[in-house]
Design an enzyme around this catalytic site. Structure first.
Site, PDB file in Angstrom:
ATOM      1  N   GLN A   1       0.835  -1.216   0.000  1.00  0.00           N
ATOM      2  CA  GLN A   1       0.000   0.000   0.000  1.00  0.00           C
ATOM      3  C   GLN A   1       0.866   1.261   0.000  1.00  0.00           C
ATOM      4  OE1 GLN A   1      -0.469  -2.619   1.996  1.00  0.00           O
ATOM      5  NE2 GLN A   1      -2.613  -2.978   2.454  1.00  0.00           N
TER       6      GLN A   1
ATOM      7  N   ASP B   1      -6.900   1.040  12.400  1.00  0.00           N
ATOM      8  CA  ASP B   1      -8.115   0.314  12.020  1.00  0.00           C
ATOM      9  C   ASP B   1      -9.078   0.173  13.187  1.00  0.00           C
ATOM     10  OD1 ASP B   1      -6.067  -0.534   9.871  1.00  0.00           O
ATOM     11  OD2 ASP B   1      -8.055  -1.097   9.116  1.00  0.00           O
TER      12      ASP B   1
HETATM   13  O1  MRU Z   1      -5.408  -3.639   4.680  1.00  0.00           O
HETATM   14  P1  MRU Z   1      -5.663  -2.166   4.499  1.00  0.00           P
HETATM   15  O2  MRU Z   1      -4.935  -1.586   3.337  1.00  0.00           O
HETATM   16  O3  MRU Z   1      -7.131  -1.850   4.507  1.00  0.00           O
HETATM   17  O4  MRU Z   1      -5.039  -1.502   5.816  1.00  0.00           O
HETATM   18  C1  MRU Z   1      -5.127  -0.115   5.974  1.00  0.00           C
HETATM   19  C2  MRU Z   1      -4.452   0.397   7.195  1.00  0.00           C
HETATM   20  O5  MRU Z   1      -3.888  -0.335   7.964  1.00  0.00           O
HETATM   21  C3  MRU Z   1      -4.585   1.867   7.465  1.00  0.00           C
HETATM   22  O6  MRU Z   1      -3.463   2.348   8.152  1.00  0.00           O
HETATM   23  C4  MRU Z   1      -5.827   2.119   8.333  1.00  0.00           C
HETATM   24  O7  MRU Z   1      -6.953   1.488   7.769  1.00  0.00           O
HETATM   25  C5  MRU Z   1      -6.107   3.562   8.510  1.00  0.00           C
HETATM   26  S1  MRU Z   1      -6.635   4.312   7.007  1.00  0.00           S
HETATM   27  C6  MRU Z   1      -6.961   5.946   7.298  1.00  0.00           C
END
Ligand code: MRU
Length: 341
Positions: A203, A244
């Site tokens: 990401q 999250d």
């Molecule tokens: O697996 P993902 O890409 O959904 O994980 C995203 C994250 O860990 C982010 O840091 C979190 O969702 C915060 S987004 C503002």
């Protein structure tokens, strides 16, 4: 790369954006919204195809929305929350059982509390469509407030390290951790950013790098394993990440690798900030040990960008998130301001 077409847009001006199928989307500053409601469909910016291709997908059924969340077409806690609420809205306009839709949507990804929170909010509303639209709008406003509160934590010329993508793509627009960096940039504090690539699905390399380029914020991509060396050489002034789920005791679930960064930051005396909207704080979960951590396919570890890198038959473990104890968090930044553990 196709995104060059809108890099030059005026910040803050909503503008038409043309995707693959000729679809148009709304842009907040130079970045398109990650999720939008079209009246009878949900439109997503397909995050699996960034940065190479800018593709907008339109979803007309709850099953399609569930699949899009599970497969990371849309990802990031606030973005999947808004998408889940729009999934409930979709069920409502189609005359389907909204509670059944809500159950299926919530089952797609268990760790980000924003998903269950937004789905439940849409389900409880007399008008799920209006509620979902409100959730999406509130998210952008919350992120801008997070930026305003957080920019004071970023000293002039700070070297900031971030992990995963907690930017406009991970939210409805603007971003949380990236929102803090963005607000500091807009306030001319000239931050520079170390972007962790964020294995296994990158990401950071794919999404945060793309966003920061689009915003004109100086950034350098680094392998996740370089963080310790960067801190040791004095090249990191602060770490800012998203979340999250933040448990009642302040423990933070975020992308796998976050906990390691927090330990490293403490060892090196570097502040470690968590930026997240109120909807990520979960008073019903007492502590980090009570947070369900999503396990994803081992294929994400044994392969890189679809190419197998490990020998056939090799076992792999893929925890999508880890838990950072509250004791390692210097401060949380939400739309309400800055708070300490
Ligand atoms: O697996 P993902 O890409 O959904 O994980 C995203 C994250 O860990 C982010 O840091 C979190 O969702 C915060 S987004 C503002």
């Amino acid at each position: 790369m196709e995104h060059h077409g809108y890099l030059g847009l005026t910040v803050g001006a909503p503008t038409a954006l043309t995707g693959d199928g000729g679809a148009t989307g709304t842009v907040v500053g130079p970045l398109p919204l990650s999720v939008e409601w079209l009246g009878d469909r949900v439109r997503l910016l397909d995050q699996r195809r960034l940065p190479g291709e800018l593709v907008l997908v339109e979803l007309g059924t709850v099953d399609e929305v569930c699949r899009a969340i599970a497969e990371l077409t849309v990802r990031g806690a606030p973005a999947i929350g808004a998408t889940g609420a729009f999934g409930v809205a979709l069920a409502a306009v189609r005359g389907e059982d909204t509670h059944d839709a809500g159950r299926r949507l919530k089952a797609t990804r268990p760790t980000a509390v924003n998903l269950a929170w937004a789905v439940d909010r849409a389900l409880a509303a007399a008008d799920p469509v209006a509620e979902a639209v409100a959730i999406a709008a509130e998210d952008v406003a919350a992120n801008r407030a997070i930026g305003r509160h957080g920019l004071g934590l970023v000293p002039e010329g700070a070297k900031v390290l971030t992990h995963c993508n907690a930017g406009g793509l991970a939210t409805v627009g603007y971003g949380t951790a990236v929102g803090v960096i963005r607000a500091a940039h807009e306030a001319r504090r000239r931050p520079t950013v170390w972007v962790d690539e964020t294995r296994p699905v990158l990401q950071g390399a794919r999404l945060t790098a793309w966003e920061l380029q689009a915003l004109g914020i100086p950034a350098t991509l680094v392998p996740d394993v370089m963080a310790a060396s960067l801190m040791q050489s004095g090249d990191v002034d602060l770490v800012v990440v998203g979340a999250d789920r933040i448990a009642a005791n302040g423990d933070v679930a975020n992308k796998i690798g976050t906990y390691g960064l927090a330990v490293l930051a403490r060892f090196h005396g570097i502040p470690f900030y968590v930026a997240a909207p109120r909807s990520t704080f979960d008073p019903a979960t007492p502590d980090g040990a009570s947070i369900e951590i999503e396990r994803r396919s081992p294929d994400e570890v044994t392969s890189l960008a679809g190419v197998r890198i490990a020998p056939e038959g090799m076992a792999a473990e893929n925890r999508a998130f880890d838990v950072t104890p509250a004791a390692l968090v210097t401060a949380y930044v939400s739309e309400d301001g800055i708070s300490r553990p």
